[in-house]
Write an enzyme that holds these catalytic residues in place. Structure first.
Site, PDB file in Angstrom:
ATOM      1  CG  ASP A  44      -0.345  -0.150   2.101  1.00 15.33           C
ATOM      2  OD1 ASP A  44       0.809  -0.603   2.811  1.00 15.33           O
ATOM      3  OD2 ASP A  44      -1.382  -0.617   3.873  1.00 15.33           O
ATOM      4  CB  SER A  45       4.576   1.587  -0.120  1.00 20.43           C
ATOM      5  OG  SER A  45       4.149   0.751  -0.688  1.00 20.43           O
ATOM      6  CG  ASP A  83       0.607  -4.125   2.310  1.00 13.58           C
ATOM      7  OD1 ASP A  83       0.698  -5.130   3.209  1.00 13.58           O
ATOM      8  OD2 ASP A  83       1.153  -2.999   1.860  1.00 13.58           O
ATOM      9  CE  LYS A 112       3.095  -6.071   4.223  1.00 13.34           C
ATOM     10  NZ  LYS A 112       2.812  -5.193   4.565  1.00 13.34           N
ATOM     11  CD  GLU A 114      -0.056  -1.638   8.245  1.00  7.96           C
ATOM     12  OE1 GLU A 114      -0.716  -0.974   9.628  1.00  7.96           O
ATOM     13  OE2 GLU A 114       0.355  -1.272   7.397  1.00  7.96           O
ATOM     14  CD  GLU A 181       7.179  -0.433   7.957  1.00  9.84           C
ATOM     15  OE1 GLU A 181       7.996   0.630   7.546  1.00  9.84           O
ATOM     16  OE2 GLU A 181       6.401  -1.370   8.217  1.00  9.84           O
TER      17      GLU A 181
END
Length: 263
Positions: A44-45, A83, A112, A114, A181
């Site tokens: 999602d970066s 993501d 992925k 978070e 991270e």
């Protein structure tokens, strides 16, 4: 895809390192696969490096599926991670499952998400239904507006203990991978040693099983590169020079060549 997973598990057992970069389109995914990388992360970066946003919050599931499909077509032997964007999985295990299925249908091998202990039920629900989940711990960029800034995690004894506990619970719940991270090197090394599943690091030192970096940081294309990253070429300068040379050639009449000269 099970063959790709087997490679990761075997490499962890053998102590061999794996490498990933982010990828957002077919062209760069194809180049990364040709270069022999082990994995590609449709991050999602892309909100920041492709769309020019200030954080990752603005990306939706449709956009992630769109970019995942492009990357998957070029991935070859690379394991494709994608993501789950903010708002697509936190509501319930069922929501996490439905969003994960959308990414798998787009071509992802692994999804992925978070979060720590609060994601255990969702990880278990998805894993029991055949989804390979990577749990992202430490600095979780989707929560940057809650914190007000990007910051390192696990710096205090209490934070470190919570991260270790979360990592163990998520792996026990069925997470196939962990990503750490911006956590201290010693903490990342300890979690990696104790983890039954491969651990990916970014800004977490050299002792994790794998490393991931944003592609634009690796190629020197980012406007600002994080301190933990490294540019392996000065891509911005190279690309700017090429475009400047093209523009000059057009202005001077050197391109395109005279039509008669190409007959």
């Amino acid at each position: 895809m099970s063959k790709k997973l087997d490679v990761w598990r075997r490499y962890k057992a053998e102590g061999r390192k794996l490498s990933l970069v982010t990828a957002y389109d077919y062209a760069f995914a194809h180049l990364a696969a040709q270069a022999g990388l082990d994995g590609l992360l449709v991050g999602d970066s892309l909100a920041m490096v492709v769309q020019g946003q200030t954080d990752t919050v603005g990306v939706d599931l449709h956009t992630m599926c769109y970019h995942t499909a492009m990357v998957a077509r070029a991935a070859g032997d690379c394991l494709v991670f994608a993501d789950l964007p903010l708002g697509s999985y936190e509501g319930s295990p069922t929501q996490a499952w439905e969003s994960s299925v959308a990414l798998l249908k787009a071509g992802a091998d692994v999804v992925k998400l978070e979060g720590g202990a609060e994601m255990v039920d969702s990880v278990a629900f998805c894993a029991q239904r055949g989804i390979n989940v990577c749990a992202h711990l430490g600095l979780t960029p989707q929560r940057v507006r809650q914190w007000g800034r990007f910051r390192r995690a696990g710096k205090t004894a209490d934070e470190a203990a919570q991260l270790e506990a979360d990592a163990a619970r998520l792996a026990q719940a069925g997470a196939a991978f962990l990503l750490l991270e911006a956590v201290p090197q010693e903490l990342a090394a300890r979690i990696t040693r104790n983890s039954p599943v491969p651990v990916i690091g970014i800004g977490a030192g050299p002792d994790t099983d794998a490393q991931v970096l944003v592609l634009h940081d690796v190629l020197g294309l980012s406007e600002r590169t994080p301190r933990f990253a490294r540019a392996f070429m000065q891509g911005a300068e190279i690309v700017t020079d090429a475009l400047r040379n093209y523009a000059d050639a057009v202005r001077l009449g050197h391109f395109p060549p005279d039509a008669g000269a190409t007959d």
